[in-house]
Enzyme design. Structure first.
Site, PDB file in Angstrom:
ATOM      1  N   ASP A 144      -8.479  -5.580  -5.472  1.00 50.00           N
ATOM      2  CA  ASP A 144      -8.162  -4.953  -4.839  1.00 50.00           C
ATOM      3  C   ASP A 144      -9.322  -2.887  -4.422  1.00 50.00           C
ATOM      4  O   ASP A 144     -10.228  -3.012  -5.242  1.00 50.00           O
ATOM      5  CB  ASP A 144      -7.275  -4.022  -4.840  1.00 50.00           C
ATOM      6  CG  ASP A 144      -6.499  -2.919  -3.826  1.00 50.00           C
ATOM      7  OD1 ASP A 144      -7.216  -2.410  -3.179  1.00 50.00           O
ATOM      8  OD2 ASP A 144      -5.342  -2.904  -3.771  1.00 50.00           O
ATOM      9  N   SER A 159       0.852  -0.839   0.334  1.00 46.30           N
ATOM     10  CA  SER A 159      -0.161  -0.182   0.037  1.00 46.30           C
ATOM     11  C   SER A 159       1.130   1.244   0.103  1.00 46.30           C
ATOM     12  O   SER A 159       1.115   1.413  -0.821  1.00 46.30           O
ATOM     13  CB  SER A 159      -1.245   0.094   1.436  1.00 46.30           C
ATOM     14  OG  SER A 159      -1.528   0.897   1.123  1.00 46.30           O
ATOM     15  N   HIS A 196      -7.050  -6.302  -0.886  1.00 43.01           N
ATOM     16  CA  HIS A 196      -5.989  -4.647  -0.982  1.00 43.01           C
ATOM     17  C   HIS A 196      -4.744  -5.638   0.061  1.00 43.01           C
ATOM     18  O   HIS A 196      -4.832  -5.645   1.632  1.00 43.01           O
ATOM     19  CB  HIS A 196      -6.473  -3.827  -0.041  1.00 43.01           C
ATOM     20  CG  HIS A 196      -5.501  -2.502  -0.388  1.00 43.01           C
ATOM     21  ND1 HIS A 196      -4.791  -2.076  -1.057  1.00 43.01           N
ATOM     22  CD2 HIS A 196      -4.649  -1.593   1.142  1.00 43.01           C
ATOM     23  CE1 HIS A 196      -4.018  -1.064  -0.347  1.00 43.01           C
ATOM     24  NE2 HIS A 196      -3.738  -0.807   0.396  1.00 43.01           N
TER      25      HIS A 196
END
Length: 516
Positions: A394, A175, A434
């Site tokens: 995601d 991320s 994610h």
């Protein structure tokens, strides 16, 4: 996020495993450690299996009762590094505006024999805005600087312990951690030999801004608008996308393998069409809203600047936008960052967020967070390697962004496809959310998941070990095999294992297909 050495360096957490560690050596080392602008605030010898309390951890980082498991006999060192006259990085997860030391990834690294480091990106906590108000140097730490300091200080720690420099240096992050890894490769190409970067949040400001833009496209904050699509309607909308598109890859497994190849017509969910009941079906205005929700993001000049939201992905980041009948986004990063960093205004709220707010943030680019630095020429020329991975479900960073970034790197480095693949490989994982989780076979030794499955510690199943083999043994990762565990408990009952050979004939769609 994290960094590793063993003498290899792996950056991501605050535990340093130093081989041949004894209590006496740890005490003498901690007492004598000397690095400019760095203060040693704690050191202790820890033994394998010890449960280590982590007092003082803020709630958004898992506190106040967070613990870590020691995965090898090691010397634990906690440092505070002054990155400027008014900021510092402590603790040597980046999620959102995460200022949390990534202990799970550190634990894995220590257990594998790395000297493992991590930090808080210059601030404590993954939610909030006050740590950015009137603090441009803290923003610089979050944007790009903290990782470079982590690498520099980590190398010095290893050198003072071993009386020799680290052999190879690695970084793992997801991320925001993925964004910082790519930005570091551009700005400081000699920091690391290998990068494992998941769901990278490059183009970060537009990623965050997109949540407000999409919320407005579906009628928010006017909850009484005929165009407003209610939160309870979205699970049915996404389920219908999966029902219609999942079988097109030849396997009906509840996963849209390649959502960027498909389009979805929300008119099929209109009232009267018969697919949704009358409480969930879409009015004509809502059909238009849903269609807009799956269009790319445009800037004020109508240029496409961010890919369309992922078909089949959970929509809560923009559709969970009311509490007790009052308009309120559950995606708090937008409000936090625009309050603390963009406008420096603690009263700002996103109810009137617009493309102009996104464009203003891009022009200001506080802390240089909007990394779109695709020129990795120097990193490539010195032999650096990148394994990047991105889930096709995601919900936070749409996976097409990694396609865009890969194409940009190939263009900016002026390399052929084959030459690009020789140092940078991108694996797409269908059904992964994610950074991890989801219905697909998503586990590839992903960063920020502890513990690793001890039965799958080889380069076929573990992306970090594949990266090490690539850097040190020149074994190119042709395949990564994903594993799906019951209830997503890594190391538990294996539900399925799937993978596909890396396709060298595809220019941008470089992916790990999860097919039976």
């Amino acid at each position: 996020m994290g960094t590793f050495a063993s003498n290899k360096l792996l950056c991501f957490g605050a535990l340093a495993r130093l081989a041949r560690c004894t209590a006496d050596k740890c005490v003498s080392f901690g007492a004598g450690l000397s690095i400019p602008d760095t203060k040693v605030i704690a050191y202790s010898h820890e033994t394998n299996g010890t449960v280590l309390p982590l007092p003082g951890t803020v709630a958004s980082c898992g506190g106040p009762n967070l613990t870590a498991i020691i995965t090898a006999d090691l010397c634990r060192v906690v440092l505070v590094v002054a990155t400027s006259s008014s900021s510092e990085t402590s603790g040597f997860r980046d999620w959102g505006i995460g200022g949390c030391v990534d202990y799970p990834t550190m634990q894995n690294g220590a257990g594998l024999g790395f000297a493992s480091f991590g930090m808080n990106a210059g601030h404590n906590g993954s939610t909030g805005f006050d740590f950015f108000l009137d603090k441009p140097e803290v923003l610089n730490d979050f944007g790009y600087r903290s990782l470079h300091f982590e690498a520099s200080v980590g190398k010095q720690v290893v050198e003072q312990y071993y009386a020799s420099s680290s052999f190879k240096n690695y970084y793992a992050g997801c991320s925001t951690g993925g964004r910082q890894g790519f930005q570091n490769a551009h700005l400081y190409p000699s920091d690391f030999d290998g990068l494992l970067l998941g769901s990278p949040g490059v183009n970060w400001l537009r990623i965050v801004a997109s949540k407000g833009i999409l919320a407005h496209r579906i009628g928010w904050p006017d909850l009484d608008s005929p165009a407003y699509v209610r939160p309870e309607q979205w699970p049915a909308i996404v389920a219908e996308q999966i029902r219609q598109l999942d079988p097109l890859d030849g396997v009906a497994d509840g996963i849209i393998d390649e959502p960027t190849r498909h389009r979805f017509d929300p008119q099929t969910l209109a009232c009267g069409a018969g697919l949704l009941n009358e409480t969930l079906c879409l009015t004509p205005q809502q059909v238009s809203s849903v269609r807009k929700a799956y269009e790319p993001v445009y800037d004020s000049d109508t240029h496409i600047v961010y890919p369309a939201f992922e078909l089949g992905a959970n929509t809560n980041v923009f559709s969970d936008n009311q509490q007790n009948g009052v308009a309120k986004l559950s995606y708090t990063i937008l409000q936090d960052f625009w309050r603390g960093a963009v406008y420096n205004d603690s009263t700002w709220a996103p109810e009137n967020f617009s493309t102009a707010d996104m464009d203003f943030a891009l022009a200001e680019n506080p802390g240089q967070v909007n990394a779109w630095d695709t020129d990795l020429s120097e990193f490539h020329e010195r032999g650096g390697k990148v394994i990047s991975y991105h889930g096709r479900s995601d919900e936070t960073v749409t996976s097409a962004l990694s396609e865009w970034f890969y194409s940009g790197v190939q263009s900016n480095t002026n390399l052929t496809l084959e030459e690009t693949q020789a140092f940078y490989r991108l694996f797409f994982i269908p059904g992964m959310h994610h950074c991890g989780g989801g219905p697909g076979a998503w586990s590839i030794g992903n960063a920020q998941r502890y513990p690793y499955d001890q039965t799958l510690l080889d380069s076929s199943y573990n992306a970090l070990l594949a990266l090490v083999d690539w850097v040190e043994k020149n074994r190119t990762p042709e395949t990564l095999i994903g594993t799906k565990y019951q209830d997503d408990v890594v190391g538990g009952e294996v539900v399925s294992q799937r993978g596909k050979k890396y396709p060298p004939y595809v220019s941008i769609l470089l992916y790990m297909l999860i097919v039976t």
